[in-house]
Design a protein around this motif. Structure first.
Motif, PDB file in Angstrom:
ATOM      1  N   LYS A 173     -46.754  73.542  30.607  1.00 61.28           N
ATOM      2  CA  LYS A 173     -46.493  72.161  31.037  1.00 61.28           C
ATOM      3  C   LYS A 173     -46.403  71.997  32.540  1.00 61.28           C
ATOM      4  CE  LYS A 173     -43.884  69.396  28.869  1.00 61.28           C
ATOM      5  NZ  LYS A 173     -42.771  68.654  28.252  1.00 61.28           N
ATOM      6  N   ARG A 174     -46.548  73.070  33.307  1.00 56.82           N
ATOM      7  CA  ARG A 174     -46.399  72.967  34.758  1.00 56.82           C
ATOM      8  C   ARG A 174     -47.514  73.735  35.454  1.00 56.82           C
ATOM      9  NH1 ARG A 174     -41.867  70.567  33.985  1.00 56.82           N
ATOM     10  NH2 ARG A 174     -40.390  71.461  32.516  1.00 56.82           N
ATOM     11  N   LEU A 175     -48.037  73.106  36.502  1.00 60.02           N
ATOM     12  CA  LEU A 175     -49.088  73.716  37.307  1.00 60.02           C
ATOM     13  C   LEU A 175     -48.681  73.593  38.774  1.00 60.02           C
ATOM     14  CD1 LEU A 175     -52.004  74.866  37.612  1.00 60.02           C
ATOM     15  CD2 LEU A 175     -52.801  72.489  37.669  1.00 60.02           C
ATOM     16  N   ILE A 176     -48.609  74.718  39.476  1.00 56.97           N
ATOM     17  CA  ILE A 176     -48.294  74.742  40.900  1.00 56.97           C
ATOM     18  C   ILE A 176     -49.558  75.086  41.666  1.00 56.97           C
ATOM     19  CG2 ILE A 176     -46.942  75.853  42.716  1.00 56.97           C
ATOM     20  CD1 ILE A 176     -44.764  76.383  40.657  1.00 56.97           C
ATOM     21  N   LEU A 177     -49.929  74.220  42.610  1.00 57.40           N
ATOM     22  CA  LEU A 177     -51.154  74.431  43.380  1.00 57.40           C
ATOM     23  C   LEU A 177     -50.900  75.333  44.582  1.00 57.40           C
ATOM     24  CD1 LEU A 177     -52.811  70.890  43.469  1.00 57.40           C
ATOM     25  CD2 LEU A 177     -53.049  72.722  41.780  1.00 57.40           C
ATOM     26  N   PRO A 178     -51.947  76.017  45.045  1.00 55.96           N
ATOM     27  CA  PRO A 178     -51.816  76.786  46.286  1.00 55.96           C
ATOM     28  C   PRO A 178     -51.725  75.844  47.480  1.00 55.96           C
ATOM     29  CG  PRO A 178     -54.088  76.782  45.539  1.00 55.96           C
ATOM     30  CD  PRO A 178     -53.293  76.123  44.453  1.00 55.96           C
ATOM     31  N   ALA A 179     -51.207  76.348  48.596  1.00 53.76           N
ATOM     32  CA  ALA A 179     -51.166  75.559  49.823  1.00 53.76           C
ATOM     33  C   ALA A 179     -52.585  75.361  50.343  1.00 53.76           C
ATOM     34  CB  ALA A 179     -50.297  76.249  50.867  1.00 53.76           C
ATOM     35  N   PHE A 180     -52.909  74.120  50.729  1.00 46.88           N
ATOM     36  CA  PHE A 180     -54.253  73.804  51.203  1.00 46.88           C
ATOM     37  C   PHE A 180     -54.392  73.994  52.712  1.00 46.88           C
ATOM     38  CE2 PHE A 180     -57.697  71.040  52.586  1.00 46.88           C
ATOM     39  CZ  PHE A 180     -58.678  71.295  51.643  1.00 46.88           C
ATOM     40  N   GLY A 181     -53.308  73.901  53.451  1.00 50.75           N
ATOM     41  CA  GLY A 181     -53.373  73.905  54.903  1.00 50.75           C
ATOM     42  C   GLY A 181     -53.938  75.184  55.490  1.00 50.75           C
ATOM     43  N   ALA A 182     -54.560  75.043  56.672  1.00 54.31           N
ATOM     44  CA  ALA A 182     -55.190  76.179  57.344  1.00 54.31           C
ATOM     45  C   ALA A 182     -54.171  77.166  57.894  1.00 54.31           C
ATOM     46  CB  ALA A 182     -56.083  75.674  58.475  1.00 54.31           C
ATOM     47  N   LEU A 183     -52.952  76.712  58.136  1.00 53.13           N
ATOM     48  CA  LEU A 183     -51.933  77.570  58.741  1.00 53.13           C
ATOM     49  C   LEU A 183     -50.701  77.596  57.839  1.00 53.13           C
ATOM     50  CD1 LEU A 183     -51.340  79.303  61.253  1.00 53.13           C
ATOM     51  CD2 LEU A 183     -50.380  77.260  62.336  1.00 53.13           C
ATOM     52  N   THR A 184     -50.865  78.220  56.683  1.00 50.08           N
ATOM     53  CA  THR A 184     -49.760  78.306  55.716  1.00 50.08           C
ATOM     54  C   THR A 184     -49.646  79.735  55.222  1.00 50.08           C
ATOM     55  OG1 THR A 184     -51.317  77.585  53.991  1.00 50.08           O
ATOM     56  CG2 THR A 184     -49.859  75.908  54.913  1.00 50.08           C
ATOM     57  N   GLY A 185     -48.425  80.207  55.113  1.00 46.38           N
ATOM     58  CA  GLY A 185     -48.194  81.523  54.531  1.00 46.38           C
ATOM     59  C   GLY A 185     -48.196  81.420  53.017  1.00 46.38           C
ATOM     60  N   GLY A 186     -47.567  82.374  52.367  1.00 44.21           N
ATOM     61  CA  GLY A 186     -47.549  82.321  50.917  1.00 44.21           C
ATOM     62  C   GLY A 186     -46.435  83.148  50.316  1.00 44.21           C
ATOM     63  N   MET A 187     -46.049  82.769  49.103  1.00 42.72           N
ATOM     64  CA  MET A 187     -45.055  83.495  48.327  1.00 42.72           C
ATOM     65  C   MET A 187     -45.768  84.211  47.179  1.00 42.72           C
ATOM     66  SD  MET A 187     -41.815  81.941  46.159  1.00 42.72           S
ATOM     67  CE  MET A 187     -40.804  81.593  47.593  1.00 42.72           C
ATOM     68  N   ASP A 188     -45.356  85.419  46.894  1.00 44.48           N
ATOM     69  CA  ASP A 188     -45.952  86.162  45.791  1.00 44.48           C
ATOM     70  C   ASP A 188     -45.883  85.336  44.510  1.00 44.48           C
ATOM     71  OD1 ASP A 188     -45.639  88.178  43.364  1.00 44.48           O
ATOM     72  OD2 ASP A 188     -46.739  89.195  44.952  1.00 44.48           O
ATOM     73  N   ALA A 189     -47.021  85.228  43.826  1.00 43.43           N
ATOM     74  CA  ALA A 189     -47.101  84.383  42.633  1.00 43.43           C
ATOM     75  C   ALA A 189     -46.109  84.790  41.556  1.00 43.43           C
ATOM     76  CB  ALA A 189     -48.520  84.413  42.079  1.00 43.43           C
ATOM     77  N   GLY A 190     -45.731  86.060  41.529  1.00 44.50           N
ATOM     78  CA  GLY A 190     -44.775  86.526  40.531  1.00 44.50           C
ATOM     79  C   GLY A 190     -43.336  86.500  40.996  1.00 44.50           C
ATOM     80  N   ASP A 191     -43.069  85.875  42.138  1.00 48.47           N
ATOM     81  CA  ASP A 191     -41.702  85.801  42.647  1.00 48.47           C
ATOM     82  C   ASP A 191     -40.805  85.092  41.635  1.00 48.47           C
ATOM     83  OD1 ASP A 191     -39.439  84.331  44.272  1.00 48.47           O
ATOM     84  OD2 ASP A 191     -40.190  85.902  45.597  1.00 48.47           O
ATOM     85  N   PRO A 192     -39.565  85.564  41.460  1.00 50.00           N
ATOM     86  CA  PRO A 192     -38.666  84.930  40.485  1.00 50.00           C
ATOM     87  C   PRO A 192     -38.480  83.431  40.705  1.00 50.00           C
ATOM     88  CG  PRO A 192     -37.768  87.038  41.171  1.00 50.00           C
ATOM     89  CD  PRO A 192     -38.967  86.788  42.036  1.00 50.00           C
TER      90      PRO A 192
END
Length: 224
Positions: A173-192
């Motif tokens: 029931k939930r979908l999280i999109l990746p960050a679109f911006g050119a200057l964005t870091g990221g969190m591990d997809a499996g992070d709690p």
């Protein structure tokens, strides 16, 4: 862009990190973080001041590719409340042209809730065609939703090399999109924190466009 289904709706996910919603002829993007470089420059960390231009160019390319006539920005479109005032003329002109050419909706996020977004319509969240569009997922909420905020990235090891790629993360029931911006870091997809945001769920997976197909990576499954 690669087709896939979510919540009985047809979408296409592209390597650009944009999501095309076929039935609404709409492009969904999350976490543009426009003017992030100029924000850091104001605080003494000098970065090339072209992140907004690069982000908007990719967004224009995605609109041309899909033919979308609507744009839904799922929050944190600007890095801070003063970002609009800092935009250089070229990027500001691009943004003005894009918001004039489409039905544009800004959904507010935790970074930009006080930003003076130019053009379009500003809302806290939007319910449309059985889906709720918002910035931060609400675990346990009864509605089916699409959100951003977490900047998910999938990290895998291939032939001894560690590779990280922006990805979408989904439960039933939930979908999280990746960050679109050119200057964005990221969190591990499996992070709690991400796994918690997608609850309740039977299973959670990372979704990455790979050429003309989608690669799916299981991240979590409920105990039998």
């Amino acid at each position: 862009m690669v087709p896939f289904s979510f919540a009985s709706q047809e979408f296409r996910l592209g390597a650009s990190r944009a999501l095309f919603w076929a039935e609404e002829n709409a492009l969904l993007v999350a976490d543009l973080h426009l003017e992030k470089a100029s924000f850091f420059a104001r605080h003494g960390q000098m970065l090339p001041p072209y992140d907004s231009r690069a982000t908007l160019e990719r967004l224009a390319d995605a609109l041309r590719e899909t033919g979308a006539r609507r744009v839904f920005c799922l929050g944190d479109s600007f890095h801070d409340a003063q970002a609009v005032e800092r935009m250089e003329p070229h990027a500001s002109g691009m943004l003005a042209a894009l918001t004039r050419a489409t039905d544009w909706v800004w959904i507010t996020g935790n970074h930009d809730e006080d930003a003076n977004a130019p053009g379009g319509t500003v809302v806290e969240e939007l319910a449309l065609n059985g889906l709720t569009l918002r910035h931060i997922a609400r675990p346990g909420a009864p509605e089916t939703e699409i959100s951003g905020h977490f900047h998910p990235k999938l990290r895998v090891s291939i032939r001894g090399r560690s590779i990280a790629r922006p990805c979408a993360v989904a439960s039933e029931k939930r979908l999280i999109l990746p960050a679109f911006g050119a200057l964005t870091g990221g969190m591990d997809a499996g992070d709690p924190a991400i796994l918690k945001a997608l609850q309740p769920a039977r299973a959670i997976e990372a979704i990455v466009p790979a050429g003309d197909r989608l690669a799916r990576f299981p991240l979590w499954r409920a105990a039998a």
